[in-house]
Scaffold this motif. Structure first.
Motif, PDB file in Angstrom:
ATOM      1  N   GLU A 232       0.786  -1.229   0.000  1.00 58.57           N
ATOM      2  CA  GLU A 232       0.000   0.000   0.000  1.00 58.57           C
ATOM      3  C   GLU A 232       0.825   1.290   0.000  1.00 58.57           C
ATOM      4  OE1 GLU A 232      -3.152   1.992  -0.921  1.00 58.57           O
ATOM      5  OE2 GLU A 232      -3.056  -0.193  -0.820  1.00 58.57           O
ATOM      6  N   PRO A 233       1.909   1.389   0.794  1.00 51.82           N
ATOM      7  CA  PRO A 233       2.693   2.632   0.714  1.00 51.82           C
ATOM      8  C   PRO A 233       3.256   2.897  -0.674  1.00 51.82           C
ATOM      9  CG  PRO A 233       3.245   1.439   2.703  1.00 51.82           C
ATOM     10  CD  PRO A 233       2.390   0.518   1.892  1.00 51.82           C
ATOM     11  N   SER A 234       3.711   1.862  -1.379  1.00 53.74           N
ATOM     12  CA  SER A 234       4.244   2.076  -2.724  1.00 53.74           C
ATOM     13  C   SER A 234       3.126   2.431  -3.696  1.00 53.74           C
ATOM     14  CB  SER A 234       4.997   0.841  -3.217  1.00 53.74           C
ATOM     15  OG  SER A 234       4.130  -0.231  -3.493  1.00 53.74           O
ATOM     16  N   HIS A 235       1.949   1.868  -3.473  1.00 56.60           N
ATOM     17  CA  HIS A 235       0.781   2.208  -4.299  1.00 56.60           C
ATOM     18  C   HIS A 235       0.463   3.698  -4.175  1.00 56.60           C
ATOM     19  CE1 HIS A 235      -3.836   2.250  -4.628  1.00 56.60           C
ATOM     20  NE2 HIS A 235      -3.353   2.242  -5.862  1.00 56.60           N
ATOM     21  N   GLN A 236       0.400   4.190  -2.928  1.00 56.50           N
ATOM     22  CA  GLN A 236       0.089   5.597  -2.706  1.00 56.50           C
ATOM     23  C   GLN A 236       1.210   6.516  -3.183  1.00 56.50           C
ATOM     24  OE1 GLN A 236      -2.746   6.985  -1.791  1.00 56.50           O
ATOM     25  NE2 GLN A 236      -3.663   4.947  -1.703  1.00 56.50           N
ATOM     26  N   SER A 237       2.462   6.108  -2.951  1.00 55.07           N
ATOM     27  CA  SER A 237       3.592   6.923  -3.401  1.00 55.07           C
ATOM     28  C   SER A 237       3.605   7.056  -4.915  1.00 55.07           C
ATOM     29  CB  SER A 237       4.912   6.299  -2.929  1.00 55.07           C
ATOM     30  OG  SER A 237       5.043   6.391  -1.531  1.00 55.07           O
ATOM     31  N   THR A 238       3.320   5.965  -5.600  1.00 58.43           N
ATOM     32  CA  THR A 238       3.307   6.006  -7.068  1.00 58.43           C
ATOM     33  C   THR A 238       2.162   6.865  -7.575  1.00 58.43           C
ATOM     34  OG1 THR A 238       4.254   3.772  -7.108  1.00 58.43           O
ATOM     35  CG2 THR A 238       3.334   4.604  -9.161  1.00 58.43           C
ATOM     36  N   TYR A 241       3.117  10.423  -7.026  1.00 58.06           N
ATOM     37  CA  TYR A 241       4.167  10.794  -7.980  1.00 58.06           C
ATOM     38  C   TYR A 241       3.566  11.088  -9.348  1.00 58.06           C
ATOM     39  CZ  TYR A 241       8.428  10.555 -10.762  1.00 58.06           C
ATOM     40  OH  TYR A 241       9.456  10.844 -11.617  1.00 58.06           O
ATOM     41  N   LEU A 242       2.675  10.215  -9.817  1.00 54.90           N
ATOM     42  CA  LEU A 242       2.099  10.370 -11.156  1.00 54.90           C
ATOM     43  C   LEU A 242       1.235  11.632 -11.251  1.00 54.90           C
ATOM     44  CD1 LEU A 242       1.135   6.649 -11.872  1.00 54.90           C
ATOM     45  CD2 LEU A 242       3.043   7.949 -12.863  1.00 54.90           C
ATOM     46  N   ARG A 243       0.672  12.060 -10.120  1.00 57.74           N
ATOM     47  CA  ARG A 243      -0.139  13.278 -10.126  1.00 57.74           C
ATOM     48  C   ARG A 243       0.720  14.537 -10.220  1.00 57.74           C
ATOM     49  NH1 ARG A 243      -2.521  10.850  -5.418  1.00 57.74           N
ATOM     50  NH2 ARG A 243      -4.437   9.701  -5.942  1.00 57.74           N
ATOM     51  N   ASN A 244       1.943  14.472  -9.702  1.00 57.31           N
ATOM     52  CA  ASN A 244       2.749  15.678  -9.540  1.00 57.31           C
ATOM     53  C   ASN A 244       4.033  15.732 -10.359  1.00 57.31           C
ATOM     54  OD1 ASN A 244       1.092  16.895  -7.332  1.00 57.31           O
ATOM     55  ND2 ASN A 244       1.698  15.019  -6.270  1.00 57.31           N
ATOM     56  N   HIS A 245       4.309  14.672 -11.128  1.00 57.60           N
ATOM     57  CA  HIS A 245       5.544  14.635 -11.909  1.00 57.60           C
ATOM     58  C   HIS A 245       5.270  14.113 -13.319  1.00 57.60           C
ATOM     59  CE1 HIS A 245       6.915  14.401  -7.696  1.00 57.60           C
ATOM     60  NE2 HIS A 245       8.009  15.009  -8.119  1.00 57.60           N
ATOM     61  N   PRO A 246       6.162  14.406 -14.232  1.00 58.74           N
ATOM     62  CA  PRO A 246       6.051  13.778 -15.552  1.00 58.74           C
ATOM     63  C   PRO A 246       6.203  12.272 -15.422  1.00 58.74           C
ATOM     64  CG  PRO A 246       7.601  15.622 -15.579  1.00 58.74           C
ATOM     65  CD  PRO A 246       7.280  15.358 -14.143  1.00 58.74           C
ATOM     66  N   ALA A 265      -0.946   1.121  -9.027  1.00 56.19           N
ATOM     67  CA  ALA A 265      -1.126   2.559  -9.281  1.00 56.19           C
ATOM     68  C   ALA A 265      -1.203   2.838 -10.785  1.00 56.19           C
ATOM     69  CB  ALA A 265       0.024   3.344  -8.651  1.00 56.19           C
ATOM     70  N   LEU A 266      -0.368   2.171 -11.566  1.00 52.68           N
ATOM     71  CA  LEU A 266      -0.432   2.343 -13.024  1.00 52.68           C
ATOM     72  C   LEU A 266      -1.797   1.928 -13.549  1.00 52.68           C
ATOM     73  CD1 LEU A 266       3.072   0.963 -14.113  1.00 52.68           C
ATOM     74  CD2 LEU A 266       2.354   3.363 -14.005  1.00 52.68           C
ATOM     75  N   ARG A 267      -2.308   0.832 -13.047  1.00 52.79           N
ATOM     76  CA  ARG A 267      -3.635   0.378 -13.476  1.00 52.79           C
ATOM     77  C   ARG A 267      -4.706   1.391 -13.081  1.00 52.79           C
ATOM     78  NH1 ARG A 267      -6.460  -4.366 -10.329  1.00 52.79           N
ATOM     79  NH2 ARG A 267      -6.737  -2.556  -8.981  1.00 52.79           N
ATOM     80  N   ASP A 268      -4.598   1.946 -11.852  1.00 53.44           N
ATOM     81  CA  ASP A 268      -5.578   2.951 -11.405  1.00 53.44           C
ATOM     82  C   ASP A 268      -5.598   4.166 -12.331  1.00 53.44           C
ATOM     83  OD1 ASP A 268      -6.125   1.303  -9.287  1.00 53.44           O
ATOM     84  OD2 ASP A 268      -5.049   2.495  -7.796  1.00 53.44           O
ATOM     85  N   ARG A 269      -4.437   4.475 -12.912  1.00 51.65           N
ATOM     86  CA  ARG A 269      -4.341   5.627 -13.801  1.00 51.65           C
ATOM     87  C   ARG A 269      -4.492   5.237 -15.278  1.00 51.65           C
ATOM     88  NH1 ARG A 269      -1.881  10.241 -11.801  1.00 51.65           N
ATOM     89  NH2 ARG A 269      -2.451  11.060 -13.859  1.00 51.65           N
TER      90      ARG A 269
END
Length: 338
Positions: A232-238, A241-246, A265-269
């Motif tokens: 879960e921490p890596s899920h939230q961190s990713t 990250y995807l919201r705020n970085h290229p 996280a990639l799947r969520d996005r």
């Protein structure tokens, strides 16, 4: 429903109208009892569902055939594989394992040590909740000054006197980063998801990543997010990250659960996992079944577990065997284009 009271030797003795001494001798040294007497005692023992008290027996003999195993995370597939190997190797030598999952809790780890010591186990395989330099649990001195052999597995307490089996973390970081750099010749960003920031395992792996980038001469932006070796921490961190970085050209997860968190996280996005170079440390369980061969630096978990218990058994047999260290080397698997 009332709890069934365990059947004792005295219960069997009353049923067969013999002394407890005779029953005990029949159960433990059957060759010293008359065949007819032995047959009657065994028949009644079976009828009453008698189960020998191995713990009490070991106390009488001043020995134990139990190996304690303390792990911080049985839900980590890598640890599960190690534990299975420990159990199999122990069985070959007539030992049974007593497994305690501390779930990453320092308090539960201390209680686990107390429990195993109270059972007078023959030895302990210990995978501590932390390998940070500041982590010096109170039980360390008790284990150090005691006569029960201890072997550490995967994580090692700083400056401890125990032998240990660890992974080659530095070169795992090097190999994973080299693979990712090769997948993206024009890489600008690499997202690295680690365990705890002060964990020596994470520090060594990150050193390896930085060394590989320096070796490549590429001006790669290294974005590092610390977690706790769970999903879960890596899920939230990713996600953050995807919201705020290229979008990064590569993602490196420092264990299976961390890598899975990033992929979630990639799947969520709605980002295809094959649109970014991904590498993890240790195999993703069953990923190949679903046609997702994610590159990883794989360590032989079975070898790690069996090596730890063999090392422990050696020390059970001879308490004067010197401290030793075994390093399990990781190798790239499922690498695309290599």
């Amino acid at each position: 429903m009332s709890k069934k009271t365990p059947v004792t030797i005295s219960d069997i003795a009353r049923r067969v109208n013999m002394t407890p001494v005779t029953v005990s001798r029949a159960l433990n040294k059957p060759d010293l009892v008359k065949p007819a007497t032995l047959a009657r005692i065994l028949e009644v023992a079976q009828e009453l569902d008698y189960v020998p008290n191995a713990f009490a027996r070991s106390l009488k003999r001043s020995e134990s055939m139990i190996i304690g195993v303390i792990t911080a995370s049985v839900d980590n597939p890598f640890y599960s594989e190690m534990i299975k190997a420990i159990s199999r190797e122990a069985k070959k030598r007539g030992y049974t394992i007593m497994l305690v999952d501390t779930d990453g809790s320092e308090e539960l780890e201390a209680k686990a040590v107390d429990t195993l010591l109270s059972y007078r186990v023959a030895g302990i395989v210990l995978s501590p909740v932390s390998d940070e330099p500041a982590y010096q649990p109170a039980y360390l001195s008790r284990l150090s000054n005691g006569d029960i052999p201890v072997v550490q597995l995967d994580r090692a307490l700083p400056d401890s006197p125990f032998s240990h089996v660890v992974l080659d973390n530095y070169h795992s970081g090097v190999k994973g980063a080299r693979y990712l750099l090769a997948q993206s010749p024009n890489m600008q960003r690499m997202l690295v998801l680690t365990g705890p920031a002060r964990s020596r395992i994470s520090e060594e792996r990150l050193k390896g990543v930085k060394a590989a980038i320096a070796e490549s001469g590429k001006p790669v932006q290294l974005d590092v997010f610390a977690g706790d070796y769970t999903l879960e921490p890596s899920h939230q961190s990713t996600l953050d990250y995807l919201r705020n970085h290229p979008m990064p050209e590569a993602i490196f997860g420092f264990n299976q659960l961390i890598t899975l968190g990033a992929m979630k996280a990639l799947r969520d996005r709605n980002i295809a996992h094959d649109s970014v170079a991904i590498c993890g440390i240790d195999r993703l369980p069953f990923a190949d079944i679903f046609g997702i061969p994610i590159a990883c630096i794989a360590h032989d978990a079975s070898l790690a577990g069996s090596s730890a218990v063999k090392m422990l058994l050696e020390r059970i047999g001879d308490r004067h065997v010197p401290k030793a260290r075994i390093v399990i080397v990781g190798e790239l698997e499922n690498g695309v284009g290599v």
